[in-house]
Every structure is written in structure tokens, then in C-alpha cells.
Design a protein around this motif. Sequence first.
Motif, PDB file in Angstrom:
ATOM      1  N   ASP A 262       0.832  -1.209   0.000  1.00  0.00           N
ATOM      2  CA  ASP A 262       0.000   0.000   0.000  1.00  0.00           C
ATOM      3  C   ASP A 262       0.867   1.260   0.000  1.00  0.00           C
ATOM      4  O   ASP A 262       0.605   2.208  -0.750  1.00  0.00           O
TER       5      ASP A 262
ATOM      6  N   TYR B  46      -5.089   5.362  -6.192  1.00  0.00           N
ATOM      7  CA  TYR B  46      -4.784   4.205  -5.351  1.00  0.00           C
ATOM      8  C   TYR B  46      -5.632   4.269  -4.083  1.00  0.00           C
ATOM      9  O   TYR B  46      -6.077   5.338  -3.657  1.00  0.00           O
TER      10      TYR B  46
ATOM     11  N   ARG C 103     -11.029  -2.770  -0.883  1.00  0.00           N
ATOM     12  CA  ARG C 103     -10.135  -2.699   0.271  1.00  0.00           C
ATOM     13  C   ARG C 103      -9.779  -4.092   0.814  1.00  0.00           C
ATOM     14  O   ARG C 103      -9.383  -4.241   1.955  1.00  0.00           O
TER      15      ARG C 103
ATOM     16  N   LYS D 148      -5.604   2.625  -0.078  1.00  0.00           N
ATOM     17  CA  LYS D 148      -4.972   1.816   0.970  1.00  0.00           C
ATOM     18  C   LYS D 148      -6.039   1.152   1.852  1.00  0.00           C
ATOM     19  O   LYS D 148      -7.193   1.583   1.852  1.00  0.00           O
ATOM     20  N   CYS D 149      -5.592   0.150   2.617  1.00  0.00           N
ATOM     21  CA  CYS D 149      -6.512  -0.468   3.583  1.00  0.00           C
ATOM     22  C   CYS D 149      -5.907  -0.403   4.985  1.00  0.00           C
ATOM     23  O   CYS D 149      -6.217  -1.254   5.833  1.00  0.00           O
ATOM     24  N   THR D 150      -5.074   0.583   5.227  1.00  0.00           N
ATOM     25  CA  THR D 150      -4.336   0.671   6.494  1.00  0.00           C
ATOM     26  C   THR D 150      -5.270   0.602   7.703  1.00  0.00           C
ATOM     27  O   THR D 150      -6.256   1.338   7.771  1.00  0.00           O
TER      28      THR D 150
END
Lengths: 416, 337
Positions: free
Chosen positions: A97, A112, A140, A114-116
Motif C-alpha cells: 500500500d 490508489y 479494500r 490503501k486499507c491501512t
Amino acid sequence: MSTAPIRPNKPQLKLHIPEPKHRPGDKPDFSHIKVPKPGEVAKPDINVNAKDTHDAAYSFIRVLGDDNKAHGSWDPKVDVETLKRGLKHMVTVRHYDARMFAAQRQGKTSFYMKCTGEEAIAVAQSAALDPEDMCFPTYRQQGLLISRGYPMLDMMCQVYSNERDPLKGRQLPIMYSSKKHGFFSIAGNLAMHYSQAVGWAMASAFKGDDRICAAWIGDGSTAEGDFHTALTFAAVYKAPVILNVVNNQWAISSYQGIAGGDESTFAARGIGYGIPALRVDGNDFLAVYAVTKWAADRARANLGPTMIEHFTYRVEGHSTSDDPSRYRPTDEAKAWPFGDPVDRLKKHLIALGKWSEKEHTEMETTIAEEVRATQKEAETYGTLGSGKMASVKTMFEDVYKEMPWHIRRQRQEMGV
Amino acid sequence: MATMNMIQALNSAMDVMLTKNPDVLIFGEDVGYFGGVFRATDGLQKKHGVTRCFDSPIGESGIVATAIGMAAYGLKPVIEIQFADYIYPAYDQIVSAAARLRYRSAGDFTAPITLRSPYGGGIFGGQTHSQSPEALFTHVCGIKTVIPSNPYDAKGLLISAIEDEDPVMFFEPKRIYNGPFDGHHDRPVQPWSKHKASEVPDGYYQVPLGKAAIAREGNDLTIIAYGTMVHVALAAVEDTGIDAEVLDLRTLIPVDIESIKASVEKTGRCVIVHEATRTSGYGAELTALVQEHCFYHLEAPIERVAGWDTPYPHAFEWQYFPGPGRVAAAMRRAMEG
């Protein structure tokens, strides 16, 4: 517009617009969320009646405690190798990510996501499912692909829309597809895949297959009709499907109350349809694994669907096009009462005596280097706008199985 | 060979395909035990079992969505949307998923569903049981749109649609389920049994998608039609005595441009007919195609006959329905042009 009541002797109605507790500048405070002790929610039999899952749908199923140990009947007693593999996959997702987000900022791609903070969901669920089970994810759940061994090089090439992009430059970055890895083609039209997943599960049951299906949706898009349609069809046909709601608190800038999360839990939606429902601490790898296994066991035993709400927090913006500091306190993630999924699993493994800070640092270094090297390789096939991409002729292919005359003529008009 | 009306022919097509291919299954509102409100699936559940032909909840988007999921698995679902007027809740699933899946996954996943739905007026169904929404689908790349005009074609086209590897919208002109209604609503209804196309083989056969049929050969004018309007056009030819060729498109997308060209180049005049509302209707596309492909053969402006740009009004069925009188007037204009 007049504000005078038409009938002065009647109480005046007021329109309610939900508001999150905190906006930029406010001190984030999640003390209103009652976090139960791990093990507090009992594990029911898989043959449970939906109405008897009330407690599980309104509380939080948790396994990992502040002492970093596993507690209670939901402890899945997963072997250490699976935990280590899960940790590795979550760390890999985080590095991937970070790299791809930076690549967008460097102008190498358009977009883009992210799935933080949410890594445990896709990674632990992937570990709990069989590799042959089918997934209908959102954008995600990149952790599913990482966990299932889909080549990261192909993921990056898709993000770059380059000449090696498996989707030939047709899809927005992150909208991966891999039938081989049981990963359904992602669409930007939210929630539609949720009811399609029910159809896939019905098909598997129709054929007497033994594969089950899992679908994911965000808290925001549970407001779509397709969500409710999916629950109806899944309940009616007892489809072998796991219906996951990833409640990461935010749908772009709208907090989960705008989707109706203030008045009830998302998990509880399931009970109304007769679907056993669980709400889980989504940052607890062990708990996510345990509820998924339970739901999978139900599906495999022809007991039908299960609804799981994963309670988590979207640490980053919605996408590279979003700036969350415009609508929520910047330090909200730090105040999140359920911690960080990677950190918690790491500490659990250390508490078990099976892992160390040193080993973790070494793993981080190795993964960072692998991701960097893969990115370098991906970029040899081009980045968005570099000119290295699928042949433009392919733009006209796959609209239909056989290209009809009118599309062929348009391709000729373009001169390719 | 048997004598069948269109409902019996459609039923026979589904029966044949359920027997031939174990991956074919049928579902929709009221289609199971009861056999459908128009009886198209009558007896299929009893003969083939409940999992092969069953009732769905009243949820058109769910019917299409679950069919897409089944098709992605590898099945060949045949679904019924009870009236074409009810299709709009499913529009997103058709446009954004069924039509796009092959393309967006680069051929990895496909959605070869067959969606049957009765459409069109002439039955006093009011504005929610009479619409002709085909142009909303011909505009969408990635799906095929098919409309039969008689029992023989209905069976052969439906079998082709089920065997096709792309999603197919199969619209059934419900006014001619039981007989070839020609728009002369004041005359006795004709049964299919008196029509040649009611002779339908019992077993498997295909009528290919993408191929038009010549319903009547002629030299002076081409009428392009589909569904019920093929019979209305034939009546108008009878009424005017003009030696017109009537082209029955059968498949709207992909359209049989070669047959259109051959006919219009021969006659030099063209009238395009459909029940759907006129503005941005499929006739607009046909008009453009004829202009692009046959301009130097045209001796008169292309005429369009269509439903008025209003909702379908219950009490004004025959004022709204583009009957043979309006088609005949357009033919005369085209002959004078």
C-alpha cells in the motif's frame, strides 16, 4: 420559506441530520464505544437461530486481550505457523500500500486506495477460508490476493495499467480480477457484487459443490438496495455465503451514522432477515479468524448465510483523491480504542514466545526489499502514461465473445 | 412438429434446454409451481424439479444479480422479469455488471444470462404493463437484444439466446403470445394455429442471433420492424396495396445490417416502425444506419412510426398504439417523397 407551523396546536416536526461526534479541531474521544473484555461474548452453536445472536450482533467478539493473550470460547486456537503467515501477509499489504500510494503521488498512476488499519480482515478471513472458496471483495480487500498468492507483480502492473496489466488497461487501479484465485472482478459501482455473491453461492449449492462464497461491503454502501436484496435472497435460499460488512467508520467523508449506524449495528441488520449475525473487533486477527471459521462451518453444513460486521477504522483517506483532514480530526486513528491489527498480532506472537522484535524488524526489512524490487520490475513494463500499455486494438475486444460487425467497423475506423 | 402459440413455443424451448443442459436453470417471480403469469414456464418445475425452475422474491435487481453470480460460477440461468416495465430496478445490474463483466475482467469472468421479459402494448395494461424499453438496452454495449415475432422464431431464438456466451435481453411481444395481432383491434382475434409459423418442431433447433428475416418480399418500399409491429406492417401492406418488403429484425443488437442494406438498396424507400416512444428510440439508430449505409439509394426521406412521446395511457390504447393506419400513412408519404 415560512417557518410558521400550519397547525399551531400540534408539536412541530424536526428533520434529523446525523453528525459525527468530532470534526477537525475537536479532540477525538471514543469513550462512548463500550469495548467488552475478550471472551465476554459467548460462542453459539453453528445451528443457532438468528434471534439468539442478538448479543453477538450488538457487542464485540474479541479474543486478544490487553495482555496480548487469547481469551474465551471464540479463541480459534490457530497454530503458530498460520499466525506468522498472517502477520507476514498483513505487513506485506502495508508495504505494498505504501509503495503504490507513493507511486500515485509520483505521477506513475492515477489512483490508489490503501486499507491501512483494516489488514486483519482480508488476511485473517483468507486464512480461515479454503483457497477454493470464492470471494466477492471490495477495493479494500487486497489482502485476499496477497494471502492467496496472487503475484504482486501482476497487482502492480494492474495499478500501472501497463503492458503487462492482466486487465489490459481497462480498469481503474486496484480493481483487480482473478478467477484462478477466487477473486471476483471489482467494480466501482458499490454493493452490486454483494447480491451477485449470493447467486454464486446458490450456484455452488445447486451443483452440489462444496465451495462456499464470501462477500464484503463497506458500512456506507449497506444503504444500497443491493445489500438488502442480497440479505433477502441469501436468507430465502439459505445460500452458503458469508456476508461481511467492513465498518471502517467512514464512507469518503460521511461517517457511519449517515448509513444508519447510529441507530443500530450493521450486524443487527442480519437478524431482521433471519440471518445469524456477529459483530467482531475487526482489528483482532484471532477474532476475525474465529468468526469466519464459524460462519464457514455454518455454510458448509447447509445452515445458510452468516452476517459479520467487522468493526474497524479507516486510518488513511478513502483514496489518493481524498483529504480526510477536511472532515475528521487528524489524530482520530490514534484514539481508536481497538489498536492496530499488525501490532496486536505481533505482540501476541511475542507473548506466546514464538516471535521477537528482532525477528519482526528483520521480516519488515525483507518484505520492504521484496516489494521495492517487485515495483522496480513492474515499472520495466511501464507506468500509466509512459506509452507502454496493451495494444490499443485490444480496446475493442471482450465487449462480446465474438466481435460484432459494428465494433469491428469502429476498430477499422480507428485504423488498428 | 406441433402447432404452438408463442407461449407454448417458449415453454418448449426452455423444456428442451433444461433437458439438454444440466447447468440451465430458470427462476423469476411466480415462474415455479404456478408456471408464470403468462404460463411460459407451465409444468417445467413439475417435470424438471424445484431447483431447475423456481420462484424468486419480488426483487428484479436480485433476480438479475443472482443470475450474474450463477453465470460467473458457470451456470446458464434463464430469468424472467414479469413485465418489461418492472425491469428498471435491475438496470444497474444489467448495465454495470452483466454487460461489463467480460470486458472489465479481460475475459476472466463472463455473465451469459438470458433475461426473458414480456413487453409492449395492445393489452390494456396501462403505463406499467405496456412499455417497450428495448432502446435502453440496445444502447448498452456488451449485451444482445432479441425480439421474436412468431412461435417458430421464438423457440429457435430463445434456444440460441440460452446457448449464447453473452448476456441476452429476450423481449417477448406479449400482445402476440396467443395470436398474430395486426393492429386491427376491431376485428376478430386470429389464433396462431392459422399461421404458418405456428408449426414448431418438438425438439432442439436454433434460429441464429443477428439474422433478420424477410416477412414479406416486395420491391417498392422497405418496412423495418420487429415484434408485434411485423404483423401491423403486414396489415398496412395489405391495406395500402403497396408492394413493400417487410423486414423482421429478430435481433436488434447485433443488427443484421446486410439484410437492411440489401432490402433498402433494392426498394430505395424505408419506413421504420416500433411501438416504443419515438425520441431516442431504436428507430433513431435504424434511421441513422440506413442513412449511413444506403444514402445514395434513397429516393425519399426515411419515415419513422413509433409510440407517441407520452406514457402509455390506459384508456387511449388504440390512439397510442401505432396501428396499421399510421404505418400506411407513413408508407404513402415515403412513396410520394
